[in-house]
Design an enzyme around this catalytic site. Structure first.
Site: not given
Ligand code: IDP
Ligand code: MG
Length: 167
Positions: A10, A58, A91, A97, A108, A122, A125
């Site tokens: 990101k 959000f 993951r 998250t 993260r 974070n 993705h």
């Protein structure tokens, strides 16, 4: 069974120069990278990518975040990893998250933060399940950009299609 997973670095990950660190961490999975590119993110693409969160308070900030409007980096790096249990492996390395709750050694947990405007920045993705991975990968990549055949495709002939080629 081989699985595909969409990874996005990101805009905060790019701004913090974390591309190398993140790819190094992900290489621990021994998965194969089968597609990779830098991508500009239109508002439509960001909204479609996160469409299951459209009712969240959000959401608007999240769309701005993914577009790079919060980081002055109007791009993301998009990759597809491929191999056994790819989604769980990625993951697990990404962590929870919420970066405050993520294992401190996860990606993260190491690099994420919660902003004053409320969105979790974070840095990465990772698709959450096989059907989301398929939906997301087809959204971000065309069949010719992925080097293994993972989803059904068809050949079409486009007439009078305008596109850029090298001059
Ligand atoms: P995931 O990225 O771990 O799959 P999702 O629930 O799909 O988590 O949420 C997508 C993104 O939206 C998150 O990565 C994070 O940037 C943001 N987000 C999710 N939940 C919250 C929240 O409760 N507050 C602020 N931002 C959130
Ligand atoms: Mg998700």
């Amino acid at each position: 069974m081989n699985q595909a997973v969409l990874i996005l670095i990101k805009p905060d990950g790019l701004k913090k120069s974390l591309t190398g660190n993140i790819l190094t961490r992900l290489s621990e999975t021994k998965l194969e990278i089968v597609a990779a590119k830098m991508a500009r993110v239109s508002r439509e693409l960001a909204m479609e990518h996160y469409k299951q969160l459209q009712d969240k308070p959000f959401f608007e900030e999240l769309v701005k975040y993914l577009r790079g409007e919060l980081h002055d980096r109007m791009k993301v790096m998009a990759l597809v990893y491929w191999g056994k249990d790819a989604i769980k492996k990625c993951r697990d390395l990404a962590g929870a998250t919420n970066p405050e709750e993520a294992d401190p050694t996860s990606i993260r947990g190491s690099y994420g933060r919660i902003t004053t405007t409320g969105v979790y920045e974070n840095v990465i993705h990772v698709s959450s399940n096989e059907s989301e991975a398929a939906r997301e990968i087809k959204l971000w990549f065309g069949p010719d950009e992925i080097i293994v055949d993972m989803y059904p495709m068809k050949e079409i002939v486009e007439k009078d299609c305008k596109k850029n080629v090298w001059a």
